[in-house]
Motif scaffolding. Structure first.
Motif, PDB file in Angstrom:
ATOM      1  N   ARG A  37      -2.592   6.252  -0.940  1.00  0.00           N
ATOM      2  CA  ARG A  37      -3.483   5.239  -0.561  1.00  0.00           C
ATOM      3  C   ARG A  37      -4.728   5.696   0.270  1.00  0.00           C
ATOM      4  O   ARG A  37      -4.092   5.960   1.418  1.00  0.00           O
ATOM      5  N   SER A  55      -5.569   2.445  -3.790  1.00  0.00           N
ATOM      6  CA  SER A  55      -4.891   3.407  -4.092  1.00  0.00           C
ATOM      7  C   SER A  55      -5.142   4.030  -5.378  1.00  0.00           C
ATOM      8  O   SER A  55      -5.402   3.729  -6.536  1.00  0.00           O
ATOM      9  N   ARG A 186       0.318   7.686   2.107  1.00  0.00           N
ATOM     10  CA  ARG A 186      -0.074   6.147   1.983  1.00  0.00           C
ATOM     11  C   ARG A 186      -0.655   5.904   3.462  1.00  0.00           C
ATOM     12  O   ARG A 186      -0.190   6.323   4.601  1.00  0.00           O
TER      13      ARG A 186
END
Length: 227
Positions: A37, A55, A186
């Protein structure tokens, strides 16, 4: 004769250096990423707020320790004071217009939409929403901004820093220049601050997790796999 001997030794040394130059003692960790991400866009207006993320994700998804080809995913979540309504979203990236109907997620209590879209170059995105169940077709717009700054670490720099700070799990999962796991990265946004979640999932599905500062790469917390 002496000159010939020196020349021969020099050639032998140069030849011996060739394999070393072509091989790395450690794996290129970016090749083992199965989810990344890379950006988040956030904005609010009154009781409404938008959270959009960009992402690349492995497809089909399997937490098996083996990284596979990834696809671009753009995900949007709209938080509203009334969850009984249905909304259509419209926005523009570059010169391309996008439109879609949001679905309500009863677990997260938000309206969601996703599509395969490459990470945008824009730093700001304006989302326009239409209430499809309103008699007057109520429309409202929310401007969002990227939460990243110029000092937010790139994927490569992040992995270099966290692997240097927490070398043990990386070393345990490395076999020469091969990394025997997949990596999930992420970007997170909480209280106006950016962080990175980094998860190392081995071939048995066990995950070593880290939380790192998005600008310095300092590891703030770790979580061992469940035994």
């Amino acid at each position: 004769m002496k000159k010939i001997l020196i020349t021969g030794l020099l050639s032998l040394c140069l030849f011996a250096l060739v394999p070393a130059a072509g091989c790395s003692r450690t794996p290129d960790l970016t090749k083992y990423v199965s989810e990344y991400r890379s950006d988040i866009f956030y904005g609010s207006s009154g009781d409404y707020s938008v959270f959009a993320s960009c992402s690349q994700k492995e497809y089909p998804y399997q937490a098996d320790g083996n990284a596979a080809d990834m696809s671009d995913v753009f995900e949007l979540a709209l938080s509203t004071p009334n969850n009984t309504k249905t909304y259509i979203v419209q926005f523009t990236l570059g010169e391309k217009n996008y439109e879609g109907e949001l679905s309500f997620d009863s677990v997260k209590m938000v309206h969601t939409w996703s599509q395969s879209i490459p990470a945008p170059q824009e730093k700001e995105i304006v989302f326009t929403f239409t209430d499809t169940e309103s008699d007057d077709a109520s429309v409202f717009s929310i401007q969002t901004e990227s939460v990243k700054s110029d000092t937010t670490l790139s994927l490569s720099d992040l992995l270099k820093k966290v692997s240097a700070e927490e070398p043990d799990p990386f070393n345990e999962l490395s076999d020469g220049n091969v990394f025997c796991a997949e990596i999930y990265v992420r970007l997170l946004y909480e209280n106006n601050e950016c962080y990175y979640y980094i998860g190392l999932t081995d071939r048995n599905g066990n995950t070593f997790a880290m939380l790192a500062d998005a600008e310095t790469g300092e590891v703030l917390a770790t979580k061992q796999p469940k035994s």
